[in-house]
Write a protein that holds these residues in place. Structure first.
Motif, mmCIF file in Angstrom:
data_model
loop_
_atom_site.group_PDB
_atom_site.id
_atom_site.type_symbol
_atom_site.label_atom_id
_atom_site.label_comp_id
_atom_site.label_asym_id
_atom_site.label_seq_id
_atom_site.Cartn_x
_atom_site.Cartn_y
_atom_site.Cartn_z
ATOM 1 N N ASP A 101 -96.196 -13.239 -14.069
ATOM 2 C CA ASP A 101 -96.590 -14.419 -13.305
ATOM 3 C C ASP A 101 -95.879 -15.634 -13.898
ATOM 4 O OD1 ASP A 101 -98.764 -15.875 -11.492
ATOM 5 O OD2 ASP A 101 -98.766 -16.886 -13.436
ATOM 6 N N SER A 150 -92.571 -18.047 -2.742
ATOM 7 C CA SER A 150 -93.641 -17.538 -3.601
ATOM 8 C C SER A 150 -94.329 -16.299 -3.044
ATOM 9 C CB SER A 150 -94.680 -18.634 -3.843
ATOM 10 O OG SER A 150 -95.254 -19.069 -2.624
ATOM 11 N N ARG A 247 -92.962 -13.132 -10.370
ATOM 12 C CA ARG A 247 -93.561 -13.728 -9.188
ATOM 13 C C ARG A 247 -93.713 -15.230 -9.455
ATOM 14 N NH1 ARG A 247 -98.841 -15.165 -6.655
ATOM 15 N NH2 ARG A 247 -98.124 -15.902 -4.620
ATOM 16 N N ARG A 249 -95.335 -18.408 -8.821
ATOM 17 C CA ARG A 249 -96.610 -18.814 -8.229
ATOM 18 C C ARG A 249 -96.694 -20.335 -8.149
ATOM 19 N NH1 ARG A 249 -101.430 -20.088 -10.662
ATOM 20 N NH2 ARG A 249 -100.663 -19.332 -12.682
#
Length: 299
Positions: A101, A150, A247, A249
């Motif tokens: 993340d 995103s 990812r 975010r």
């Protein structure tokens, strides 16, 4: 479902006495990148005497050798065998990786101030980099562009340009790839941890310096830590690894400031999960594999 790209035969070239360059394709594709990962990982496992370093790239790789211990022509034959063994698409290849993340504050005040200082270097001096990217990619506004960025994770295809900079390619079909050109003339300033986009690649700039990618936002956490203050950098000064899945975010200013506080007091940790997936299955059904990767990350 995406149709697999048929790759041309690999091109092998010698670089002096110590280097061998192998081009898998002239254009970036997931197939070329996964094939390069499969070949270079297999080469590492062979542990051939005389191989000094293996450097994978987006659609190619380079091997440094000691010519007194290994004849480069013998290495070419070994690599041809590995190329044949993985085939056009390494269907039996399983990528064991980290899913991470990576928080990003989009349209932050620091990159906005920087990009506005360099509008004369840009294709469209009348707006921001996000507005330009949204328009040329057919989005109805900046919000839709950020949602697309995103919504699906990215794979780190290589590290380069400066130490720790991850080139990341989104795991979506080609028709959904976001693409933007680099600046007409590079900037002479880019803030540390800027989130940028150039071609089909996203990056987080590890240090302050020059740059030509479109600036979309700022990451609160570093990807490069020379002093290794943070726990995630205990094994090395660079956090990303080729093959990582990131990812990006979206966060707000309050979360950005909170994470910056954790970075400054040394307590910040990336959210990291171990995962495995088959590249062939990803190419056949990227949305399904992406859902599974995000479920692993956030469960």
């Amino acid at each position: 479902m995406d149709t697999p790209t048929e790759l041309p035969p690999a091109r092998y070239e010698y670089g002096g006495d110590e280097f061998l360059f192998v081009e898998l394709d002239q254009a970036m594709s997931l197939e070329a990148n996964f094939k390069g990962m499969a070949v270079t990982n297999a080469l590492r496992e062979l542990d051939i005497d005389g191989v000094i370093d293996i450097c994978p790239s987006n659609a190619s790789y380079m091997v440094r050798i000691d010519p007194d211990r290994l004849d480069p022509r013998e290495l070419v034959e070994e690599l041809r065998g590995l190329e044949a063994s993985v085939g056009e698409l390494p269907r039996d290849y399983v990528l064991h990786t980290r899913v991470v993340d990576v928080p990003v504050l989009f349209d932050d005040p620091w990159t906005r101030e920087t990009l506005m200082r360099f509008r004369d270097n840009h294709q469209d001096p009348s707006g921001t980099d996000l507005e330009y990217a949204a328009r040329i990619n057919g989005f109805d506004g900046v919000g839709s562009l950020i949602e697309a960025i995103s919504s699906a994770p990215y794979i780190v295809t290589m590290l380069g340009f400066v130490p720790g900079l991850p080139f990341c390619y989104q795991l979506v079909p080609k028709e959904r790839q976001i693409e933007v050109p680099k600046y007409v003339r590079p900037r002479t300033d880019t803030p540390e941890r800027s989130f940028g986009f150039g071609g089909a690649f996203s990056v987080v700039y590890p240090v302050r310096g020059a740059g030509g990618y479109q600036l979309f936002g700022m990451a609160p956490a570093p990807v490069f830590d020379l002093d290794q203050r943070l726990p995630d950098f205990a094994a090395g000064i660079v956090f990303p690894r080729a093959g990582d899945v990131l990812r990006y975010r979206t966060i707000d200013r309050a979360e950005f400031d909170r994470i910056r506080g954790q970075v400054e007091d040394g307590s910040f940790r990336y959210r990291i999960r171990e995962a495995s997936f088959e590249p062939a299955r990803l190419i056949a059904d990227p949305d399904a594999v992406n859902r599974e990767l995000l479920e692993v990350l956030y469960r």
